[in-house]
Design an enzyme around this catalytic site. Structure first.
Site, mmCIF file in Angstrom:
data_model
loop_
_atom_site.group_PDB
_atom_site.id
_atom_site.type_symbol
_atom_site.label_atom_id
_atom_site.label_comp_id
_atom_site.label_asym_id
_atom_site.label_seq_id
_atom_site.Cartn_x
_atom_site.Cartn_y
_atom_site.Cartn_z
ATOM 1 N N THR A 13 1.074 -1.254 -0.048
ATOM 2 C CA THR A 13 0.199 0.099 -0.097
ATOM 3 C C THR A 13 0.955 1.214 -0.030
ATOM 4 O O THR A 13 2.141 1.281 0.468
ATOM 5 C CB THR A 13 -1.144 -0.168 1.067
ATOM 6 O OG1 THR A 13 -0.205 0.179 2.440
ATOM 7 C CG2 THR A 13 -1.845 -1.286 1.308
ATOM 8 N N GLY A 14 0.372 2.254 -0.769
ATOM 9 C CA GLY A 14 1.126 3.586 -0.775
ATOM 10 C C GLY A 14 2.619 3.430 -1.352
ATOM 11 O O GLY A 14 3.553 3.905 -0.881
ATOM 12 N N THR A 16 3.560 4.445 -4.619
ATOM 13 C CA THR A 16 4.121 5.036 -5.807
ATOM 14 C C THR A 16 5.327 5.856 -5.541
ATOM 15 O O THR A 16 5.621 6.125 -6.559
ATOM 16 C CB THR A 16 2.847 5.935 -6.275
ATOM 17 O OG1 THR A 16 2.485 6.859 -5.264
ATOM 18 C CG2 THR A 16 1.552 5.052 -6.526
ATOM 19 N N GLY A 18 8.682 6.681 -2.706
ATOM 20 C CA GLY A 18 9.402 6.440 -1.399
ATOM 21 C C GLY A 18 9.712 4.879 -0.826
ATOM 22 O O GLY A 18 10.099 4.058 -1.724
ATOM 23 N N ILE A 19 9.734 4.634 0.394
ATOM 24 C CA ILE A 19 9.879 3.154 0.847
ATOM 25 C C ILE A 19 8.941 2.416 0.097
ATOM 26 O O ILE A 19 9.398 1.093 -0.244
ATOM 27 C CB ILE A 19 9.669 3.294 2.393
ATOM 28 C CG1 ILE A 19 10.742 4.210 3.182
ATOM 29 C CG2 ILE A 19 9.713 1.717 2.913
ATOM 30 C CD1 ILE A 19 10.615 4.326 4.469
ATOM 31 N N GLY A 20 7.817 2.846 -0.017
ATOM 32 C CA GLY A 20 6.628 1.729 -0.536
ATOM 33 C C GLY A 20 7.047 1.437 -2.065
ATOM 34 O O GLY A 20 7.058 0.306 -2.344
ATOM 35 N N TYR A 154 1.200 12.023 14.862
ATOM 36 C CA TYR A 154 1.875 11.032 13.962
ATOM 37 C C TYR A 154 2.443 9.965 14.698
ATOM 38 O O TYR A 154 2.258 8.736 14.681
ATOM 39 C CB TYR A 154 2.968 11.652 13.111
ATOM 40 C CG TYR A 154 3.879 10.822 12.540
ATOM 41 C CD1 TYR A 154 3.520 10.061 11.153
ATOM 42 C CD2 TYR A 154 5.107 10.529 12.751
ATOM 43 C CE1 TYR A 154 4.358 9.359 10.614
ATOM 44 C CE2 TYR A 154 5.979 9.696 12.154
ATOM 45 C CZ TYR A 154 5.480 9.152 11.242
ATOM 46 O OH TYR A 154 6.287 8.285 10.514
#
Length: 263
Positions: A13-14, A16, A18-20, A154
């Site tokens: 998930t997420g 597109t 960075g880490i994902g 956060y």
């Protein structure tokens, strides 16, 4: 160590940026079929193209939808009802003073950072248990242990993720399904690059140099003394998803450069 996940379907998930995205590339490199997720179709298409370029012959597909909502999670499950590996990476962050953070912002962070992983785990883990194999990874953060004074809303979501992953690992005991958390520290993702943009423009420093300065100033307990790359974090995610990680479950796997000052 050769990680082979051919025949497995992974949802990140997420993914597109960075880490994902790095995790999606890493999993594609192991031979897994990878489902990429972002809110907008153009971003998903760009990510798919980037993975195919990095991993020729990669088996990848996309899902555009907001997984910060129950409706978005349900639509993903309808589109891809089977999943062997679930990486709950989706998350948002941003500094805001506690006394200026309204209820709506607390709720938004909770829905995106916590409930997306809860809903998808609830949907996919029964199938994993039925087949006797599965991997779930929740992306927490060193901020879940070192709560930032300027991002309490956060930090609390990342602490919640740790609790859910640990409890869910116990719930899945003996099924062949492992559940773990990965805790990155400061990482050179696109979000961090944007945050350091003014500093790099003003000083002429590289992103890596500005990132190291940020770590030394704001995370002085760091042993690494620099920000990690997204690939370094993704390496831990890919390992936690591997067949070789069969005895690792209920763990909080830190990729924080030693920021958390504890044994």
């Amino acid at each position: 160590m050769h990680i082979d996940l051919r025949g497995k379907t992974a949802i990140v998930t997420g993914s597109t940026l960075g880490i994902g995205l790095a995790a999606a590339k890493g999993l594609a490199g192991t031979g897994a079929r990878v489902i990429v997720n972002g809110r907008k179709q153009p971003a998903v298409d760009e990510a798919l193209a980037a993975i195919r370029q990095a991993v020729p012959g990669a088996d990848v597909a996309g899902f555009a939808g907001d997984l910060g909502t129950a409706e978005g999670c349900e639509a993903l499950v309808q589109a891809y009802p089977r999943c062997d590996i679930l990486v709950n990476n989706l998350g948002i962050f941003g500094p805001q003073d506690f006394f200026e953070t309204p209820d709506a912002e607390w709720q938004r962070f909770f829905e995106v950072n916590v409930m997306s992983g809860v809903r998808l785990s609830r949907a996919y883990l029964p199938g994993m248990a039925a087949q006797g194999w599965g991997r779930v990874v929740f992306l927490s953060s060193e901020s879940g242990l070192n709560i930032p004074a300027d991002m309490i809303h956060y930090g609390f979501t990342k602490t919640a993720v740790l609790s859910i992953a640990r409890g869910l690992a116990k719930r899945m005991a003996g099924t062949g399904v492992t559940v773990n958390s990965v805790l990155p520290g400061p990482t050179l993702s696109e979000g961090v690059a944007e945050m350091l943009k003014e500093e790099t423009a003003k000083t002429g420093k590289t992103l890596e140099e500005a990132g190291a300065d940020f770590v030394k100033a704001h995370r002085p307990s760091s042993i690494l003394q620099r920000a990690a790359t997204v690939e370094e974090v993704a390496n831990m995610i890919v390992y936690a998803c591997s067949k070789q990680a069969s005895a690792t479950t209920g763990a909080a796997l830190r990729v924080d450069g030693g920021v958390v000052d504890s044994l």
